[in-house]
Write an enzyme that holds these catalytic residues in place. Structure first.
Site, PDB file in Angstrom:
ATOM      1  N   THR A  34      -0.708   2.525   2.721  1.00  0.00           N
ATOM      2  CA  THR A  34      -1.911   3.068   2.074  1.00  0.00           C
ATOM      3  C   THR A  34      -3.020   3.155   3.122  1.00  0.00           C
ATOM      4  O   THR A  34      -3.070   2.340   4.040  1.00  0.00           O
ATOM      5  CB  THR A  34      -2.332   2.137   0.920  1.00  0.00           C
ATOM      6  OG1 THR A  34      -1.301   2.169  -0.078  1.00  0.00           O
ATOM      7  CG2 THR A  34      -3.640   2.577   0.284  1.00  0.00           C
ATOM      8  N   THR A  37      -4.608   5.954   7.907  1.00  0.00           N
ATOM      9  CA  THR A  37      -3.594   6.040   8.964  1.00  0.00           C
ATOM     10  C   THR A  37      -2.214   6.232   8.345  1.00  0.00           C
ATOM     11  O   THR A  37      -1.435   7.092   8.793  1.00  0.00           O
ATOM     12  CB  THR A  37      -3.623   4.762   9.836  1.00  0.00           C
ATOM     13  OG1 THR A  37      -4.981   4.443  10.135  1.00  0.00           O
ATOM     14  CG2 THR A  37      -2.874   4.982  11.136  1.00  0.00           C
ATOM     15  N   GLY A  91      -0.917   0.791   7.694  1.00  0.00           N
ATOM     16  CA  GLY A  91      -2.071   0.488   8.533  1.00  0.00           C
ATOM     17  C   GLY A  91      -2.481  -0.969   8.382  1.00  0.00           C
ATOM     18  O   GLY A  91      -1.818  -1.763   7.706  1.00  0.00           O
ATOM     19  N   ASP A  93      -6.268  -3.710   8.889  1.00  0.00           N
ATOM     20  CA  ASP A  93      -7.702  -3.811   9.184  1.00  0.00           C
ATOM     21  C   ASP A  93      -7.958  -4.612  10.452  1.00  0.00           C
ATOM     22  O   ASP A  93      -8.933  -4.367  11.159  1.00  0.00           O
ATOM     23  CB  ASP A  93      -8.429  -4.419   7.991  1.00  0.00           C
ATOM     24  CG  ASP A  93      -8.199  -3.595   6.745  1.00  0.00           C
ATOM     25  OD1 ASP A  93      -8.457  -2.374   6.808  1.00  0.00           O
ATOM     26  OD2 ASP A  93      -7.699  -4.129   5.744  1.00  0.00           O
ATOM     27  N   LYS A 103      -5.140  -7.242   6.011  1.00  0.00           N
ATOM     28  CA  LYS A 103      -4.994  -5.977   5.318  1.00  0.00           C
ATOM     29  C   LYS A 103      -5.723  -6.073   3.983  1.00  0.00           C
ATOM     30  O   LYS A 103      -6.051  -7.155   3.533  1.00  0.00           O
ATOM     31  CB  LYS A 103      -3.507  -5.664   5.084  1.00  0.00           C
ATOM     32  CG  LYS A 103      -2.814  -5.256   6.392  1.00  0.00           C
ATOM     33  CD  LYS A 103      -1.300  -5.179   6.290  1.00  0.00           C
ATOM     34  CE  LYS A 103      -0.768  -4.293   5.232  1.00  0.00           C
ATOM     35  NZ  LYS A 103      -1.235  -2.908   5.284  1.00  0.00           N
ATOM     36  N   GLU A 112       1.062  -3.839  -1.247  1.00  0.00           N
ATOM     37  CA  GLU A 112       1.526  -3.795   0.148  1.00  0.00           C
ATOM     38  C   GLU A 112       2.364  -5.032   0.473  1.00  0.00           C
ATOM     39  O   GLU A 112       3.438  -4.936   1.058  1.00  0.00           O
ATOM     40  CB  GLU A 112       0.327  -3.698   1.101  1.00  0.00           C
ATOM     41  CG  GLU A 112      -0.349  -2.332   1.060  1.00  0.00           C
ATOM     42  CD  GLU A 112      -1.628  -2.237   1.854  1.00  0.00           C
ATOM     43  OE1 GLU A 112      -2.168  -1.122   1.948  1.00  0.00           O
ATOM     44  OE2 GLU A 112      -2.106  -3.267   2.381  1.00  0.00           O
ATOM     45  N   LYS A 130      -8.753  -1.605  15.664  1.00  0.00           N
ATOM     46  CA  LYS A 130      -8.222  -2.658  14.784  1.00  0.00           C
ATOM     47  C   LYS A 130      -7.742  -3.897  15.550  1.00  0.00           C
ATOM     48  O   LYS A 130      -7.401  -4.903  14.939  1.00  0.00           O
ATOM     49  CB  LYS A 130      -7.059  -2.110  13.942  1.00  0.00           C
ATOM     50  CG  LYS A 130      -7.392  -0.867  13.138  1.00  0.00           C
ATOM     51  CD  LYS A 130      -8.466  -1.141  12.127  1.00  0.00           C
ATOM     52  CE  LYS A 130      -8.809   0.029  11.245  1.00  0.00           C
ATOM     53  NZ  LYS A 130      -7.753   0.516  10.398  1.00  0.00           N
TER      54      LYS A 130
HETATM   55  C1  ABF Z   1      -4.011  -0.296   4.294  1.00  0.00           C
HETATM   56  O1  ABF Z   1      -5.032   0.564   4.644  1.00  0.00           O
HETATM   57  C2  ABF Z   1      -4.624  -1.591   4.216  1.00  0.00           C
HETATM   58  O2  ABF Z   1      -3.918  -2.717   4.253  1.00  0.00           O
HETATM   59  C3  ABF Z   1      -5.776  -1.550   5.112  1.00  0.00           C
HETATM   60  O3  ABF Z   1      -6.740  -2.180   4.334  1.00  0.00           O
HETATM   61  C4  ABF Z   1      -6.090  -0.123   5.250  1.00  0.00           C
HETATM   62  C5  ABF Z   1      -6.307   0.434   6.603  1.00  0.00           C
HETATM   63  O4  ABF Z   1      -6.789   1.703   6.366  1.00  0.00           O
HETATM   64  P1  ABF Z   1      -7.105   2.766   7.455  1.00  0.00           P
HETATM   65  O5  ABF Z   1      -5.820   3.133   8.075  1.00  0.00           O
HETATM   66  O6  ABF Z   1      -7.737   3.850   6.651  1.00  0.00           O
HETATM   67  O7  ABF Z   1      -8.082   2.112   8.382  1.00  0.00           O
HETATM   68  O8  ABF Z   1      -2.953  -0.228   5.120  1.00  0.00           O
END
Ligand code: ABF
Length: 232
Positions: A34, A37, A91, A93, A103, A112, A130
Protein backbone atom coordinates in the site's frame (compact mmCIF):
# COMPACT_ATOMS: atom_id res chain seq x y z
CA UNK A 1 14.45 26.90 4.75
CA UNK A 2 12.90 24.92 1.88
CA UNK A 3 15.35 23.00 -0.33
CA UNK A 4 15.88 25.20 -3.44
CA UNK A 5 16.50 22.05 -5.55
CA UNK A 6 14.08 19.43 -4.25
CA UNK A 7 14.51 15.96 -5.76
CA UNK A 8 11.44 14.56 -7.48
CA UNK A 9 10.96 11.32 -5.55
CA UNK A 10 8.37 9.81 -7.91
CA UNK A 11 10.84 8.46 -10.53
CA UNK A 12 12.93 7.04 -7.68
CA UNK A 13 9.95 5.22 -6.17
CA UNK A 14 9.17 3.77 -9.57
CA UNK A 15 12.77 2.60 -10.14
CA UNK A 16 12.80 0.81 -6.79
CA UNK A 17 9.43 -0.77 -7.57
CA UNK A 18 10.56 -2.07 -10.95
CA UNK A 19 13.59 -3.76 -9.38
CA UNK A 20 11.35 -5.62 -6.96
CA UNK A 21 8.79 -6.62 -9.57
CA UNK A 22 11.62 -8.19 -11.60
CA UNK A 23 11.76 -10.88 -8.88
CA UNK A 24 8.22 -12.04 -9.62
CA UNK A 25 7.77 -15.16 -11.72
CA UNK A 26 4.69 -16.65 -13.34
CA UNK A 27 2.42 -18.61 -11.02
CA UNK A 28 3.40 -16.69 -7.89
CA UNK A 29 1.05 -15.56 -5.15
CA UNK A 30 2.05 -11.98 -4.45
CA UNK A 31 1.39 -9.70 -1.48
CA UNK A 32 0.51 -6.27 -2.81
CA UNK A 33 1.60 -3.36 -0.61
CA UNK A 34 0.00 0.00 0.00
CA UNK A 35 1.14 3.58 -0.57
CA UNK A 36 2.63 5.67 -3.33
CA UNK A 37 5.69 3.43 -3.87
CA UNK A 38 3.79 0.15 -3.77
CA UNK A 39 1.40 1.67 -6.30
CA UNK A 40 4.18 1.63 -8.92
CA UNK A 41 4.79 -2.06 -8.18
CA UNK A 42 1.10 -2.93 -8.58
CA UNK A 43 0.88 -1.04 -11.87
CA UNK A 44 4.02 -2.78 -13.19
CA UNK A 45 2.76 -6.24 -12.19
CA UNK A 46 -0.51 -5.40 -13.93
CA UNK A 47 1.35 -4.26 -17.04
CA UNK A 48 3.36 -7.48 -17.18
CA UNK A 49 0.27 -9.61 -16.67
CA UNK A 50 -1.61 -7.72 -19.36
CA UNK A 51 1.16 -8.12 -21.94
CA UNK A 52 1.57 -11.82 -21.13
CA UNK A 53 5.06 -11.63 -19.58
CA UNK A 54 3.61 -12.98 -16.32
CA UNK A 55 0.86 -15.60 -16.12
CA UNK A 56 -1.02 -17.19 -13.24
CA UNK A 57 -0.31 -14.35 -10.83
CA UNK A 58 -2.61 -14.03 -7.82
CA UNK A 59 -2.41 -10.86 -5.73
CA UNK A 60 -3.38 -10.45 -2.08
CA UNK A 61 -3.98 -6.77 -1.31
CA UNK A 62 -2.96 -5.09 1.96
CA UNK A 63 -5.66 -2.40 1.78
CA UNK A 64 -8.97 -1.60 0.14
CA UNK A 65 -7.17 1.01 -2.00
CA UNK A 66 -4.60 -1.50 -3.28
CA UNK A 67 -7.34 -4.04 -3.91
CA UNK A 68 -9.16 -1.55 -6.16
CA UNK A 69 -5.94 -0.47 -7.88
CA UNK A 70 -4.85 -4.06 -8.53
CA UNK A 71 -8.19 -5.06 -10.03
CA UNK A 72 -8.15 -1.94 -12.22
CA UNK A 73 -4.66 -2.96 -13.36
CA UNK A 74 -6.10 -6.31 -14.46
CA UNK A 75 -4.81 -8.49 -11.65
CA UNK A 76 -6.60 -11.41 -10.05
CA UNK A 77 -6.99 -10.56 -6.36
CA UNK A 78 -7.88 -13.05 -3.64
CA UNK A 79 -8.42 -12.73 0.09
CA UNK A 80 -5.65 -13.77 2.44
CA UNK A 81 -5.89 -17.43 3.38
CA UNK A 82 -3.44 -19.66 5.28
CA UNK A 83 -1.38 -20.54 2.21
CA UNK A 84 2.03 -18.85 2.07
CA UNK A 85 2.71 -16.07 -0.38
CA UNK A 86 5.77 -16.42 -2.59
CA UNK A 87 6.68 -12.78 -2.26
CA UNK A 88 5.30 -9.49 -0.95
CA UNK A 89 6.38 -6.06 -2.15
CA UNK A 90 5.66 -2.99 -0.06
CA UNK A 91 6.88 0.45 0.93
CA UNK A 92 7.96 1.61 4.38
CA UNK A 93 8.20 4.79 6.42
CA UNK A 94 11.59 4.03 7.96
CA UNK A 95 14.25 1.47 7.06
CA UNK A 96 17.00 0.79 9.61
CA UNK A 97 20.36 -0.73 8.60
CA UNK A 98 19.23 -4.22 9.75
CA UNK A 99 16.01 -3.79 7.72
CA UNK A 100 13.82 -3.31 10.76
CA UNK A 101 10.99 -1.08 9.62
CA UNK A 102 8.37 1.40 10.68
CA UNK A 103 5.28 1.05 8.53
CA UNK A 104 1.75 2.32 8.78
CA UNK A 105 1.80 6.04 8.06
CA UNK A 106 -0.45 5.03 5.17
CA UNK A 107 -2.82 3.46 7.70
CA UNK A 108 -2.61 -0.12 6.38
CA UNK A 109 -0.25 -1.63 8.96
CA UNK A 110 -2.55 -4.40 10.24
CA UNK A 111 -3.36 -5.90 6.85
CA UNK A 112 0.25 -5.37 5.80
CA UNK A 113 1.56 -7.32 8.77
CA UNK A 114 -1.06 -10.06 8.44
CA UNK A 115 -0.19 -10.48 4.77
CA UNK A 116 3.56 -10.00 4.85
CA UNK A 117 4.20 -12.37 7.75
CA UNK A 118 2.98 -15.11 5.38
CA UNK A 119 5.33 -14.12 2.58
CA UNK A 120 8.42 -16.24 1.96
CA UNK A 121 10.14 -13.05 0.89
CA UNK A 122 9.22 -9.50 1.94
CA UNK A 123 10.82 -7.00 -0.42
CA UNK A 124 10.77 -3.33 0.59
CA UNK A 125 10.83 -0.54 -1.98
CA UNK A 126 11.58 3.07 -1.16
CA UNK A 127 13.33 6.26 -2.07
CA UNK A 128 16.41 7.24 -0.07
CA UNK A 129 14.44 9.52 2.30
CA UNK A 130 13.24 6.43 4.19
CA UNK A 131 16.69 5.33 5.33
CA UNK A 132 17.46 5.98 9.03
CA UNK A 133 20.31 4.98 11.31
CA UNK A 134 17.86 3.94 14.04
CA UNK A 135 14.15 3.27 14.27
CA UNK A 136 12.12 6.31 15.34
CA UNK A 137 14.55 8.85 13.94
CA UNK A 138 12.18 10.48 11.46
CA UNK A 139 8.76 8.86 11.60
CA UNK A 140 6.24 8.42 14.37
CA UNK A 141 5.30 4.81 15.10
CA UNK A 142 1.70 4.13 14.05
CA UNK A 143 -0.17 1.88 16.47
CA UNK A 144 -3.61 0.57 15.49
CA UNK A 145 -6.00 0.58 18.44
CA UNK A 146 -9.56 -0.57 19.00
CA UNK A 147 -12.19 2.15 18.71
CA UNK A 148 -14.05 1.04 21.80
CA UNK A 149 -12.43 2.64 24.83
CA UNK A 150 -9.80 4.33 22.69
CA UNK A 151 -9.28 7.20 25.17
CA UNK A 152 -8.32 4.64 27.83
CA UNK A 153 -5.97 2.89 25.40
CA UNK A 154 -4.38 6.22 24.51
CA UNK A 155 -3.78 6.87 28.22
CA UNK A 156 -2.15 3.43 28.57
CA UNK A 157 0.03 4.11 25.54
CA UNK A 158 1.09 7.49 26.93
CA UNK A 159 2.50 5.66 29.97
CA UNK A 160 4.72 3.61 27.63
CA UNK A 161 5.54 6.12 24.87
CA UNK A 162 4.87 9.57 26.31
CA UNK A 163 4.96 11.56 23.07
CA UNK A 164 2.25 10.96 20.53
CA UNK A 165 -1.28 11.62 19.46
CA UNK A 166 -4.39 10.01 18.08
CA UNK A 167 -4.37 10.40 14.30
CA UNK A 168 -7.07 12.91 13.55
CA UNK A 169 -6.76 14.67 10.20
CA UNK A 170 -10.08 16.53 10.59
CA UNK A 171 -12.97 16.71 13.00
CA UNK A 172 -13.01 12.92 13.44
CA UNK A 173 -10.23 10.41 14.09
CA UNK A 174 -8.76 8.56 11.11
CA UNK A 175 -10.45 5.17 10.67
CA UNK A 176 -8.51 2.21 9.24
CA UNK A 177 -9.86 -0.37 6.76
CA UNK A 178 -10.54 -2.51 9.84
CA UNK A 179 -12.66 0.13 11.59
CA UNK A 180 -9.96 0.96 14.14
CA UNK A 181 -8.11 4.15 15.10
CA UNK A 182 -4.39 4.92 14.96
CA UNK A 183 -2.17 6.40 17.67
CA UNK A 184 1.06 7.89 16.25
CA UNK A 185 3.74 7.51 18.93
CA UNK A 186 7.06 9.34 19.12
CA UNK A 187 9.75 6.84 20.02
CA UNK A 188 12.71 7.50 22.26
CA UNK A 189 15.90 6.78 20.35
CA UNK A 190 18.37 4.18 21.63
CA UNK A 191 15.57 2.15 23.24
CA UNK A 192 15.19 -1.65 23.04
CA UNK A 193 12.83 -1.79 20.12
CA UNK A 194 12.02 -5.50 20.41
CA UNK A 195 11.11 -5.06 24.08
CA UNK A 196 8.96 -2.07 23.17
CA UNK A 197 7.14 -4.13 20.54
CA UNK A 198 6.41 -6.84 23.13
CA UNK A 199 5.17 -4.25 25.62
CA UNK A 200 2.94 -2.52 23.08
CA UNK A 201 1.49 -5.84 21.88
CA UNK A 202 0.68 -6.68 25.48
CA UNK A 203 -1.21 -3.44 26.03
CA UNK A 204 -4.98 -3.74 26.25
CA UNK A 205 -6.67 -2.03 23.31
CA UNK A 206 -3.66 -2.28 20.99
CA UNK A 207 -4.50 -4.22 17.84
CA UNK A 208 -1.11 -4.04 16.09
CA UNK A 209 1.97 -1.86 15.77
CA UNK A 210 3.82 -0.58 12.73
CA UNK A 211 7.10 -2.17 13.87
CA UNK A 212 8.12 -4.80 11.32
CA UNK A 213 11.13 -6.40 12.98
CA UNK A 214 13.14 -9.10 11.24
CA UNK A 215 10.56 -9.46 8.49
CA UNK A 216 12.11 -7.85 5.41
CA UNK A 217 14.55 -9.92 3.38
CA UNK A 218 15.70 -7.16 1.10
CA UNK A 219 15.14 -3.49 0.29
CA UNK A 220 15.57 -1.66 -2.98
CA UNK A 221 16.30 1.96 -2.13
CA UNK A 222 16.52 4.47 -4.97
CA UNK A 223 18.38 7.76 -5.04
CA UNK A 224 19.64 9.92 -7.90
CA UNK A 225 22.81 7.74 -7.83
CA UNK A 226 20.80 4.61 -8.67
CA UNK A 227 19.09 1.78 -6.80
CA UNK A 228 20.88 0.28 -3.79
CA UNK A 229 20.03 -3.24 -2.69
CA UNK A 230 20.11 -3.79 1.08
CA UNK A 231 19.92 -7.21 2.73
CA UNK A 232 19.79 -8.35 6.30
C1 ABF B 1 2.86 1.45 3.22
O1 ABF B 1 2.89 2.70 2.64
C2 ABF B 1 3.08 1.68 4.61
O2 ABF B 1 3.48 0.72 5.44
C3 ABF B 1 3.84 2.93 4.71
O3 ABF B 1 3.19 3.56 5.75
C4 ABF B 1 3.57 3.62 3.44
C5 ABF B 1 4.70 4.18 2.67
O4 ABF B 1 4.10 4.94 1.69
P1 ABF B 1 4.84 5.68 0.55
O5 ABF B 1 5.44 4.65 -0.31
O6 ABF B 1 3.73 6.45 -0.09
O7 ABF B 1 5.83 6.58 1.22
O8 ABF B 1 3.72 0.59 2.65
Amino acid sequence: MPDPHPVDLEPLKKEAALRAVALIQSGMRVGLGTGSTARYAILEIGRRVQNGELTGIVGVATSEASDVLAREAGLTVEDLDPRPLDIAIDGADEIAPNLDLIKGLGGALLREKLTEIQARRLIIIADHSKIVSQIGEKSPLPIEIARFGFLSTVERLRQIVPGGRLRQPGAQPYVTDNGNYIYDAQLALDGDIAALERQLKGTLGVVETGLFLGMAERAFVASTDGVRELSR
